[in-house]
Design a protein around this motif. Structure first.
Motif, PDB file in Angstrom:
ATOM      1  N   LYS A  40      45.922 -10.172  33.295  1.00 20.57           N
ATOM      2  CA  LYS A  40      46.802 -10.172  34.466  1.00 20.57           C
ATOM      3  C   LYS A  40      47.378 -11.568  34.642  1.00 20.57           C
ATOM      4  N   PRO A  41      48.690 -11.770  34.410  1.00 16.45           N
ATOM      5  CA  PRO A  41      49.288 -13.091  34.586  1.00 16.45           C
ATOM      6  C   PRO A  41      49.105 -13.597  36.017  1.00 16.45           C
ATOM      7  N   HIS A  80      51.785 -16.344  28.651  1.00 22.70           N
ATOM      8  CA  HIS A  80      51.382 -16.236  30.052  1.00 22.70           C
ATOM      9  C   HIS A  80      50.002 -16.867  30.249  1.00 22.70           C
ATOM     10  N   CYS A 137      46.843 -16.166  32.184  1.00 23.95           N
ATOM     11  CA  CYS A 137      46.288 -14.965  32.801  1.00 23.95           C
ATOM     12  C   CYS A 137      44.879 -15.207  33.307  1.00 23.95           C
TER      13      CYS A 137
END
Length: 329
Positions: free
Chosen positions: A32-33, A315, A317
């Protein structure tokens, strides 16, 4: 039919890291960024006169133009067949329009096919739960189906992408009776810098490059690392857990498929990373950090040096502990 049932359901399934370096085919983690970016596929499910599939999104053009060849269509067909085997008459099973929002690149090492499959099956399960008043599939039953369908694409059944994608967090594959996967404790302060280079590596090709047998020494090291890592998670021993995150099974062979891998690992480890490895079959790599500034430094270097073309991205995360989710549109 109630108004509630006629709503469109949107299911989201996050990207995932398969193997997590030390757990070939046995460990997976959902991503999840931290900036709120969407890193996963979405599938919309709504009532229709007959089944149709629409594909949208940044990477839609990379999928087969024929809807019948799309894995989401196969998910729908499998689900309807299963409902009939459960005793539901064909005329009592409403047809659906499904829309796949393909946000993840194919052959990226981010669980792209798993994300589409999990979003599709989770959305179907939620929709038909509303329609029939009970869930057609339990979590474990769904995981079995997800693994089977994902195996049709990758060439073998393994759950290290579909399980974390569906359940969230970090999962260990048990595959024992009614327990496909176990959710493990995580370090909530860890950042996972995940960088997709933009090139494509097929899971089947990445498996072909591996040796058919593993030495006794590597087998013992693999088992020791996985056992100690799991124990360290439960005791929240970050240093010991990080020290186990070395891949003795796949990385020595697969890294030859990834340009700038050794340089990327060296930079990450010299700049505060606790561990560095290949996400799934690659080409995505990940660096684990316990300091956000270190993560930002590594993230920028990977953007500047590891990404090979304009389809690549990186990203910062943390682990997505929710996994697959649905909402009404």
């Amino acid at each position: 039919m109630s108004e509630q049932v006629s709503k469109t359901i949107r299911a989201y399934a996050p990207a995932s890291i398969g193997n997590v370096s030390l757990g070939f085919d046995l460990l997976g983690a959902a991503l999840k960024p931290i900036d709120g970016s969407l890193l996963g596929d979405e599938v919309d499910v709504t009532l229709a006169e007959s089944f149709t599939l629409e594909v949208k999104g940044r990477f839609a053009h990379k999928l087969p133009a024929d809807a019948d060849s799309n894995i989401v269509t196969r998910c729908y067909q499998y689900f309807v067949d299963a409902l009939q085997k459960q005793g539901h008459k064909p005329e009592d099973i409403p047809a659906l329009k499904m829309t796949l929002h393909k946000h993840l690149p194919i052959g990226s090492g981010l669980g792209s096919s798993a994300s589409s499959i999990v979003a599709a099956l989770h959305g179907l399960n939620q929709f038909y739960t509303q329609h029939f008043g009970k869930a057609p599939f339990s979590d474990n039953d769904l995981l079995l189906v997800m693994g089977e369908l994902e195996g049709q694409i990758s060439g073998s059944v393994h759950y290290d992408n579909v399980a974390p994608c569906y359940l969230g967090g970090m999962t260990l594959m048990a595959e024992y009776k009614e327990q496909i996967a176990l959710q493990l404790p995580v370090f909530k302060n860890w950042y996972w810098v995940s960088c997709y280079s933009g090139i494509s590596v097929s899971t089947a090709a990445a498996r072909d490059i591996l040796p058919k047998q593993v030495s006794m020494a590597d087998t013992i090291q693999f088992g020791r690392q996985l056992a100690v890592f799991t124990d360290a998670l439960y005791r929240q021993d970050e240093a010991l857990a990080a020290g186990m995150m070395q891949d003795v099974v796949a990385e020595p062979y697969r890294k030859s498929l990834l340009p700038v891998f050794d340089e990327s690992r060296a930079f990450a480890m010299d700049n505060g990373a606790l561990a560095f490895g290949i996400s799934g079959s690659g080409p995505t790599v990940f660096a684990v950090c316990d300091d956000l500034q270190h993560a930002k430094t590594i993230n920028q270097w990977l953007i500047d040096n590891y990404i090979q073309n304009d389809t690549g991205f990186s990203h910062i995360c943390q682990l997505d502990e929710q996994g697959a989710v649905t909402r009404d549109l």
